[in-house]
Scaffold this motif. Sequence first.
Motif, PDB file in Angstrom:
ATOM      1  N   THR A  12       0.834  -1.208   0.000  1.00 55.69           N
ATOM      2  CA  THR A  12       0.000   0.000   0.000  1.00 55.69           C
ATOM      3  C   THR A  12       0.868   1.258   0.000  1.00 55.69           C
ATOM      4  O   THR A  12       0.727   2.117  -0.870  1.00 55.69           O
ATOM      5  N   ASP A 161      -4.419  -3.551   0.487  1.00 56.08           N
ATOM      6  CA  ASP A 161      -4.286  -4.232  -0.802  1.00 56.08           C
ATOM      7  C   ASP A 161      -4.697  -5.698  -0.772  1.00 56.08           C
ATOM      8  O   ASP A 161      -4.560  -6.389  -1.780  1.00 56.08           O
ATOM      9  N   ALA A 179      -6.158  -0.558  -2.707  1.00 52.93           N
ATOM     10  CA  ALA A 179      -5.010   0.013  -3.423  1.00 52.93           C
ATOM     11  C   ALA A 179      -4.661  -0.885  -4.602  1.00 52.93           C
ATOM     12  O   ALA A 179      -3.926  -1.868  -4.454  1.00 52.93           O
ATOM     13  N   CYS A 183      -2.330  -4.462  -5.393  1.00 56.16           N
ATOM     14  CA  CYS A 183      -3.235  -5.609  -5.288  1.00 56.16           C
ATOM     15  C   CYS A 183      -3.130  -6.502  -6.522  1.00 56.16           C
ATOM     16  O   CYS A 183      -3.043  -6.009  -7.642  1.00 56.16           O
ATOM     17  N   HIS A 186      -7.857  -7.992  -7.536  1.00 53.86           N
ATOM     18  CA  HIS A 186      -8.861  -7.032  -7.071  1.00 53.86           C
ATOM     19  C   HIS A 186     -10.282  -7.472  -7.388  1.00 53.86           C
ATOM     20  O   HIS A 186     -11.236  -7.052  -6.726  1.00 53.86           O
TER      21      HIS A 186
END
Length: 205
Positions: A12, A161, A179, A183, A186
């Motif tokens: 992050t 993340d 973030a 990541c 996601h």
Amino acid sequence: MYKTIIFDVDGTLINTEQAVLHSLQKMLHVDYNKSVELDDLTFVLGIPGSRSLPQLGISDIDKANERWNYFMKDYFNTIEVFEGIFDLVNHLRDKNINQGIVTSKTKEELKCDFEPFGLMPYLTHIVCADDTEFHKPHPEPLLKFLEIADAKAEQSIYIGDTVYDYECARDAGVDFALALWGCKNHQNIEAKYKLETPLDLIKFI
């Protein structure tokens, strides 16, 4: 409007993925004669060694963590602050918005892996793995932060993340922003906001 911005650290604020995975791989090979592919170690990202090492068949957690940190130094040159983070924290400071971190790192790990990058002066409060009995995805770390920062959950947002970060925020009653720059999956993580870049956070505060 959010009055308190809380960040995760690894994935992050700083990119430590290569250092974390390669040092763990090296420690497993040198100390335990285990050969493990990097892809099979990615599950450790975002959780403390006390939770990840037992999943690798290691029982002497304190010793293994100490050796893992020792080998991290071999890969320190791969760690860097994500692009846009300094711009973001400077903007937040100019707006008098409180900033802090909730991390799965221990205090010693934070000192070695994070402090050298110059972000500490921006942070008003810090919660490390040493500070709570339970760790992410349990909400206790974020609840501890809210307590010591005298911050309200509904006026705070956590940026992380991993799914562990999301679950921690959800169960603490804190909004979560994912973030995307740190990541890997996601699509499988829920979030109130999904941020392409650190500066995207400014839109929501």
